[in-house]
Design an enzyme around this catalytic site. Structure first.
Site, PDB file in Angstrom:
ATOM      1  N   ASP A 160       3.194  -4.840   0.700  1.00 55.51           N
ATOM      2  CA  ASP A 160       2.772  -3.353   0.790  1.00 55.51           C
ATOM      3  C   ASP A 160       4.026  -2.621   1.287  1.00 55.51           C
ATOM      4  OD1 ASP A 160      -0.526  -2.808   0.498  1.00 55.51           O
ATOM      5  OD2 ASP A 160       0.037  -4.942   1.380  1.00 55.51           O
ATOM      6  N   ASP A 185       7.420  -9.256   2.122  1.00 49.24           N
ATOM      7  CA  ASP A 185       5.969  -8.612   2.527  1.00 49.24           C
ATOM      8  C   ASP A 185       5.542  -7.943   1.079  1.00 49.24           C
ATOM      9  OD1 ASP A 185       4.142  -6.953   3.706  1.00 49.24           O
ATOM     10  OD2 ASP A 185       5.344  -5.440   3.638  1.00 49.24           O
TER      11      ASP A 185
END
Length: 292
Positions: free
Chosen positions: A84, A82
Site C-alpha cells: 500500500d 510493502d
C-alpha cells in the site's frame, strides 16, 4: 568507496548537467555517469561528505533526490516490498472503507498508524471492525476500479527478476489484494493479513496472527535464510512506520514517498523519483531496463 546518485521524477525530469557537475566538483567526486539524461546520474566518492544532508535539503527544493551509499554490493539479489502506497498508489483498507461509507474515519486512523502514532495491530482491528457487513464482492470491485500500480513498479520487477533477483511482497494489508498485485507485477511470493468472510460478507475481523512490523522483519530473515543469501543482499522499500524494521535490517532500505517520521530514520529517501529509482540506486542505466 561510495556512490552519490542524483535522480528526479521521470515524468517531469529536472536534473541538469550543471547541478550534477557542480556537486561533483564541490565534493571532489569521480567522473559523472549519466544513467538517463535529465533523469539520473552518479559519481564515485572516497568518503561521505559532512554536508550531505544540507545538500540533500537544497536539492529537494529543485525536485532532485540525492542518495549516498557504499559502492560495494549495491546490486541486490532480493526485493522486499510493502504494497500500500508503495507498489500501488492507494491504501486498500481506505478504499474499502470508502465503499462502506466510513472512508474519512478509517483514512484518519490509517494515516496515524502509518506515521507511528498508533499501535498497528489495534489500529488494524479497529479499521477492519468498521467494515463489518460489507459484501465480499466489493473487494473485486475495488481492485478493478480503484487500485492503480505505482509508476515504475512493473519495470522494477521485470528488470530485477531478469537479473536473477527474488521478489517478495510483504504487506500489513490483505491477501485478497496482495495476491492480485503480486501476480500482476511478477512477485515470487506474497504475505499479508486475511479478512474474515462469513456468509459472503466481511465479518469485521482479521485473521491472526496479524502481520505487522515484526512479521516483515521475520519475512526478511526467513526468506534470506531459505535463499541462502545475506540480509545485505536485500533491497527493501516501504513508506510507513511498520516498514521501519525491515528497512533498517536490509542492505538497502528505501523510504519511498514516506511519512516524514519514517523518512527521517532512513538514509535512502526517494521523494521525487518513482520506483525505477530503485534500479538507478543499483547502478542500472535506463538502457538496462526491461520493458513491460
Amino acid at each position: 568507496m561510495y556512490i552519490a546518485t542524483l535522480l528526479t521524477n521521470p515524468a517531469s525530469p529536472t536534473l541538469t548537467r550543471e547541478t550534477v557537475e557542480s556537486l561533483r566538483n564541490a565534493w571532489g567526486g569521480g567522473d559523472a555517469v549519466w544513467l538517463s539524461v535529465g533523469e539520473a546520474a552518479e559519481f564515485i566518492l572516497a568518503d561521505i561528505p559532512v554536508n550531505r544532508w544540507e545538500v540533500w535539503e537544497n536539492l529537494q527544493s529543485l525536485g532532485v533526490d540525492l542518495i549516498v551509499q557504499p559502492r560495494e554490493n549495491r546490486v541486490k539479489k532480493m526485493l522486499l516490498a510493502d504494497m500500500d502506497s508503495t507498489m500501488i498508489e492507494q491504501e486498500c483498507i481506505d478504499e474499502l472503507a470508502d465503499e462502506a461509507g466510513v472512508g474519512p474515519r478509517v483514512a484518519d486512523i490509517t494515516a496515524r498508524a502509518m506515521n507511528g502514532e498508533l499501535d498497528f495491530d489495534g489500529a488494524l482491528r479497529e479499521r477492519v471492525g468498521l467494515l463489518k457487513g460489507l459484501d465480499e464482492s466489493v473487494i473485486d470491485q475495488v481492485l478493478e476500479t480503484r487500485i492503480t500500480l505505482m509508476p515504475g513498479g512493473p519495470v522494477l520487477l521485470a528488470t530485477m527478476k531478469a537479473n536473477g533477483a527474488y521478489a517478495a511482497l510483504v504487506s500489513g494489508g490483505f491477501t485478497a489484494f496482495t495476491a492480485k498485485v503480486a501476480a500482476t507485477l511478477g512477485f515470487d511470493e506474497n504475505r499479508a493479513n486475511t479478512l474474515i468472510i462469513k456468509d459472503g460478507k466481511l465479518s469485521g475481523e482479521v485473521g491472526t496472527p496479524i502481520l505487522g512490523r515484526q512479521a516483515k522483519v521475520d519475512a526478511l530473515e526467513q526468506i534470506t535464510t531459505r535463499l541462502g543469501i545475506s540480509e545485505t543482499d536485500v533491497l527493501a522499500v516501504g513508506d510507513g512506520a511498520n516498514d521501519l524494521g525491515m528497512l533498517g535490517r536490509a542492505g538497502s532500505g528505501v523510504a519511498l514517498h514516506a511519512k516524514p517520521t519514517v523518512a527521517a530514520q532512513c538514509d535512502i529517501r526517494i521523494n521525487h523519483g518513482d520506483l525505477t529509482a530503485l534500479l538507478y540506486l543499483q547502478g542500472y542505466a535506463k538502457t538496462d531496463f526491461v520493458d513491460v
